[in-house]
Design a protein around this motif. Sequence first.
Motif, short mmCIF file in Angstrom:
data_model
loop_
_atom_site.label_atom_id
_atom_site.label_comp_id
_atom_site.label_asym_id
_atom_site.label_seq_id
_atom_site.Cartn_x
_atom_site.Cartn_y
_atom_site.Cartn_z
N CYS A 155 0.85 -1.18 0.00
CA CYS A 155 0.00 0.00 0.00
C CYS A 155 0.90 1.24 0.00
O CYS A 155 1.70 1.42 0.91
N CYS A 176 -0.02 3.83 3.24
CA CYS A 176 0.50 3.60 4.60
C CYS A 176 1.86 2.90 4.56
O CYS A 176 2.43 2.60 5.60
N CYS A 211 -7.29 -0.94 1.31
CA CYS A 211 -6.26 -1.32 2.28
C CYS A 211 -6.93 -1.77 3.57
O CYS A 211 -7.75 -1.04 4.15
N ASN A 244 -5.73 -2.03 6.47
CA ASN A 244 -5.26 -1.30 7.64
C ASN A 244 -6.31 -0.24 7.99
O ASN A 244 -6.55 0.68 7.22
N CYS A 287 -5.81 3.39 7.55
CA CYS A 287 -5.47 3.82 6.18
C CYS A 287 -6.70 3.78 5.28
O CYS A 287 -7.19 4.81 4.84
ZN ZN Z 1 -2.74 1.35 3.50
#
Ligand code: ZN
Length: 110
Positions: A84, A87, A101, A103, A106
């Motif tokens: 990604c 991030c 993503c 995360n 993010c």
């Molecule tokens: Zn990310």
Amino acid sequence: MTNSNVLQIRKIIFENFNEIDLRFSNDEIYEFLNKNDDFDKSQTIDDLVNDFKKIEDDGLVRCIAQNFTTQWFKIFDDVEKINCTSCHSDVYLGKEESRICPNSDCNATL
Ligand SMILES: [Zn+2]
């Protein structure tokens, strides 16, 4: 609150269970988690119920059987490693999943 558990579980599946016909359990993943320095080892398998629910809801895995607290899973499709660029971390997504993503800090479009 970070979703570190989910990200670690995704990586473990990519590295160890990335085969469509392979069946694996939450207990097996828990063993791998306990080898990770990032994993808070005060957490029991019961504390991870929501994390496993999340990867099911996201469409990475499906639960194929359950026996008390042991759940058996299969992936829907091959899991890919993607870097990604927002991030700057490697994240792991099933081929059929939304290109977002995983995360939670993010959530960028990949
Ligand atoms: Zn990310």
